[in-house]
Design a protein around this motif. Structure first.
Motif, mmCIF file in Angstrom:
data_model
loop_
_atom_site.group_PDB
_atom_site.id
_atom_site.type_symbol
_atom_site.label_atom_id
_atom_site.label_comp_id
_atom_site.label_asym_id
_atom_site.label_seq_id
_atom_site.Cartn_x
_atom_site.Cartn_y
_atom_site.Cartn_z
ATOM 1 N N MET A 109 0.774 -1.184 -0.011
ATOM 2 C CA MET A 109 0.113 0.063 -0.089
ATOM 3 C C MET A 109 0.865 1.275 -0.145
ATOM 4 S SD MET A 109 -3.158 -1.236 0.209
ATOM 5 C CE MET A 109 -4.167 0.230 0.955
ATOM 6 N N TYR A 110 2.077 1.070 0.793
ATOM 7 C CA TYR A 110 3.011 2.282 0.749
ATOM 8 C C TYR A 110 3.419 2.547 -0.560
ATOM 9 C CZ TYR A 110 7.266 4.634 1.589
ATOM 10 O OH TYR A 110 8.378 5.510 1.606
ATOM 11 N N PHE A 111 3.981 1.442 -1.170
ATOM 12 C CA PHE A 111 4.686 1.738 -2.552
ATOM 13 C C PHE A 111 3.735 2.389 -3.597
ATOM 14 C CE2 PHE A 111 8.118 -1.731 -1.621
ATOM 15 C CZ PHE A 111 8.965 -0.716 -1.890
ATOM 16 N N MET A 112 2.365 2.008 -3.348
ATOM 17 C CA MET A 112 1.341 2.704 -4.216
ATOM 18 C C MET A 112 1.782 4.087 -4.293
ATOM 19 S SD MET A 112 -1.610 0.854 -5.219
ATOM 20 C CE MET A 112 -1.506 -1.205 -5.539
ATOM 21 N N PHE A 113 1.960 4.756 -3.318
ATOM 22 C CA PHE A 113 2.079 6.128 -3.123
ATOM 23 C C PHE A 113 3.589 6.772 -3.878
ATOM 24 C CE2 PHE A 113 -1.344 6.649 -0.183
ATOM 25 C CZ PHE A 113 -1.761 7.925 -0.758
ATOM 26 N N PHE A 114 4.380 5.598 -3.737
ATOM 27 C CA PHE A 114 5.855 5.854 -3.966
ATOM 28 C C PHE A 114 6.148 6.504 -5.108
ATOM 29 C CE2 PHE A 114 10.352 4.489 -3.488
ATOM 30 C CZ PHE A 114 10.650 5.049 -2.313
ATOM 31 N N GLY A 115 5.475 5.889 -6.358
ATOM 32 C CA GLY A 115 5.841 6.255 -7.599
ATOM 33 C C GLY A 115 5.244 7.901 -7.849
#
Ligand code: SF4
Lengths: 214, 302, 180
Positions: free
Chosen positions: B106-112
């Motif tokens: 879920m965190y990686f989704m924001f990452f980009g």
């Protein structure tokens, strides 16, 4: 050399007439010695050129009436995307600059700026008689007449205004030239930057561009 | 040794995902073209564009942060891919799945998007903050239904591991969360429309108004990196949805097919809808989809 | 429209009037009367829209003519107010306080004819001709063809046939095909 000599083709510093393309001469028609295999450099260049030719990004910038013909190119009737040609939204992401018709001095300034911001390799396609010899604006006080004195033109498409089919034919020519490694206007521009700059400064009186717009 | 082997398998998996992402992108372009009555580019056009962009000279830079944008974007995609099992029950396809991976993903989704906002803003072009702002605000909106859906699943299964969530659906398609948790699935699949960035939620990179939003100053190799990142990001997201709602995959072929089918859902929507403005899309996501998500959570809890 | 001209005549001196079409009347007034007349038309009659504002170079008379085209959309009629000003020192009163859109016209006329409108915003700001050094190009004593030839060059190989020459060729006379 230059614009002031009436009736003579302006020459580049190398003595080649402006806008002339390499063409078949006796020496290219006959084999010179035995055929040689492609060197590594050449084959890499071939691959690179193939990729470049198959994916052209046309900068979204219209200067004259000819830009009306650019719109239909994306529609279902002419569909330039089937050749891998898409629109480039900014100069940074485009490889082809279309000068679509008459170019006023004010626009020339912006065009030079955009052209220099495009990353190499980049090509210029000029549309319409206005870019070739002035067209019907031959006696206008504010439009340039011989485009290749200011920017290195790779392909001219004539007509007033050229139909989209003509434009697609021009693109095809450009792609073939890129694949053969002949569309080298951008190298010419860099090697003869002083000559181009002198011509540009001659018509753009209030020169306020940077030395080179990276 | 086992770790090294897993690294090898996962790297191959990343490559396959990139290739499949590019191919799917090409198919989508072809599909849009056919819908509009055009011939369309060849399906391998994505690969050509990638190659061409690598052969373009990069002649500008705007400091170190500028390079981070594409890097973070790609890292986000690779991160999602590496931490969820692509193929359940087959060691090479399990990747680095672990107990709490759902939270990390879920965190990686924001990452980009965050990376693009940072990197693009370093370019200093006025269009960049507009695009980045639109992207981030739209993202906060579609995260709400998606997180509600995930909470519903987690509450029901009692695990934060994608692996466990997938295993819980084993045993035929009647066990799929798509059917057993229809509200959660509905909320998540609507959120996916925003995630994929196709119409009607493609205002972020609106090519006609703010040239390409956050990517205005990028060129050449940067664009190529971004393209790679986008390809793997799209595929990784689809794998996540497949694991969460469609019972995962037990073979490569099954994974390919399911991913493609899920992808086509957002494409089918995109083909017929015009574009929402940012405020409209936020209002949309915080309306019915969020409500459906709340219902899903309530159903899971009681 | 003639009654309307009578009405104007009662207030301002109308030098001449010329009904061009049933819905288009052309009148000439003195420069001193121009601004009061325009103000009166804008505030008291239906002609409160400035459709067009341009200049004509009457080089033989040594004058510029300013043309204000006002339109009464309710009555579907237009009124052309023509004002002659001195060509040697071309200065006219700005109407930007009546019609904000006049600013661009005035800017353009300053650039193209050299007519100055004191007080108008953006006077002397470049509109189209950036860094122009010659006399204003719309003046009739400016030789456009010679300028273009000198500044932008000429690509050889260009021929032009005008219809007169074609007629000459068709009738077997010596043609005048110009090879420039
Ligand atoms: S060549 Fe003709 S159509 Fe093209 S810009 Fe010139 S006048 Fe317009």
């Amino acid at each position: 050399m230059g614009v002031e000599e009436k009736g003579k083709v302006p020459l580049l510093p190398s003595g080649v007439p402006v806008g002339s393309k390499p063409h078949a001469t006796d020496s290219t028609l006959f084999a010179q010695g035995r055929p040689k295999p492609l060197s590594l450099d050449e084959s890499v260049a071939f691959i690179k050129n193939w990729f470049r030719a198959q994916s052209l990004n046309v900068m979204a910038y219209g200067t004259g009436c000819g830009s009306i013909e650019l719109g239909p190119l994306g529609t279902s009737r002419f569909d330039m995307e089937r050749f891998g040609i898409t629109g480039g939204p900014t100069p940074r992401q485009s490889s082809v600059l279309i000068i679509s018709g008459y170019l006023s001095v004010k626009t020339l300034k912006r065009v030079i700026r955009s052209y220099e911001q495009m990353p190499n390799p980049r090509w210029v396609v000029a549309l319409g008689s206005c870019t070739i010899n002035g067209g019907m604006y031959w006696d206008s006080y504010s439009t340039i007449k011989i485009l290749d004195q200011y920017l290195p033109v790779d392909v001219y498409v004539n007509g007033c205004m050229p139909r989209p089919e003509a434009l697609i034919a021009g693109f095809k020519d450009l792609m073939d030239m890129i694949k053969r490694g002949e569309a080298n206007g951008y190298i010419e521009y860099q090697n003869n930057l002083d000559w181009y700059r002198a011509n540009q400064r001659k018509v753009i009186k209030d020169w306020n561009l940077p030395e080179y717009s990276w | 040794m086992e770790l090294l082997l897993q690294i090898l398998w996962s790297s191959i998996g990343v490559l396959i995902a990139v290739a499949y992402g590019l191919l799917t992108g090409g198919i989508v372009r072809k599909l849009f073209a056919r819908i509009q009555g055009r011939v369309g580019p060849p399906v391998y056009q994505g690969f050509i564009d990638l190659g061409k962009n690598f052969f373009v000279r990069d002649n500008i830079s705007h400091g170190p942060m500028f390079y981070f944008g594409p890097a973070l974007r790609t890292a986000g995609g690779v991160g999602i891919f590496l931490f969820i099992p692509a193929i359940v029950g087959w060691a090479p396809g399990e990747n680095f799945s672990f107990a709490g991976d759902l939270l990390l993903v879920m965190y990686f989704m924001f990452f980009g998007s965050l990376g693009m906002a940072l990197g693009g803003s370093a370019g200093g072009h006025p269009h960049t903050p507009i695009g980045a702002g639109r992207g981030l605000s739209q993202m906060t909106a579609f995260e709400v239904p998606f997180i509600l859906a995930v909470i519903a699943l987690v509450a029901d299964t009692g695990s934060f591991s994608v692996h466990d969530l997938t295993l819980a659906q084993a045993g035929g398609f009647l066990e799929w969360n798509l059917l057993t948790h229809p509200f959660a699935a509905a909320a998540a699949f609507i959120a996916m429309l925003g995630m994929n960035g196709y119409a009607p939620f493609n205002v972020v990179g609106a090519p006609n108004e703010i040239p390409v939003g956050p990517m205005t100053e990028y060129q050449g190799g940067f664009i190529a990196t971004l393209g790679t990142g986008r390809a793997i990001f799209a595929i990784a997201k689809m794998i996540l949805f497949m694991d969460l709602f469609l019972g995962g995959a037990t073979s490569i072929l099954e994974a390919f097919i399911k991913v493609f089918v899920i992808y086509m859902w957002s494409v089918a929507v995109a083909a017929v809808f015009p574009r929402y403005r940012v405020d409209q899309s936020m209002r949309f996501f915080l309306g019915w989809p969020a409500l459906i998500g709340v219902v899903a959570v309530l159903l899971a809890l009681f | 429209m003639n009654e309307f001209v009578q009405e104007i005549q009662a207030r301002f001196e109308v030098l001449w009037s010329n009904p061009q079409r049933p819905d288009l009347m052309q009148i000439g007034v003195r420069q001193v009367n121009a601004l009061p007349l325009l103000t009166w038309l804008k505030s008291n009659t239906g002609y409160f829209i400035l459709n067009h504002f341009s200049a004509v170079d009457w080089i033989e008379d040594g004058e510029f003519q300013l043309t204000y085209l006002l339109t009464d959309y309710a009555a579907r009629r237009s009124l052309m107010v023509c004002v002659r000003i001195d060509r040697a020192a071309p200065t006219a009163e700005s109407v930007h306080h009546l019609w904000p859109e006049a600013v661009t016209y005035e800017q353009e006329m300053f650039e193209m004819f050299g007519i100055s409108f004191p007080g108008s915003p953006r006077q002397g700001v470049d509109l189209l001709l950036e860094g122009w050094e010659d006399i204003p190009p719309m003046r009739r004593d400016f030789d456009t063809a010679a300028f273009a030839e000198e500044a932008f060059g000429f690509r050889p190989g260009r021929t032009h046939t005008n219809p007169r020459d074609r007629v000459a060729i068709a009738f077997g006379q010596k043609g005048f095909l110009h090879d420039h």
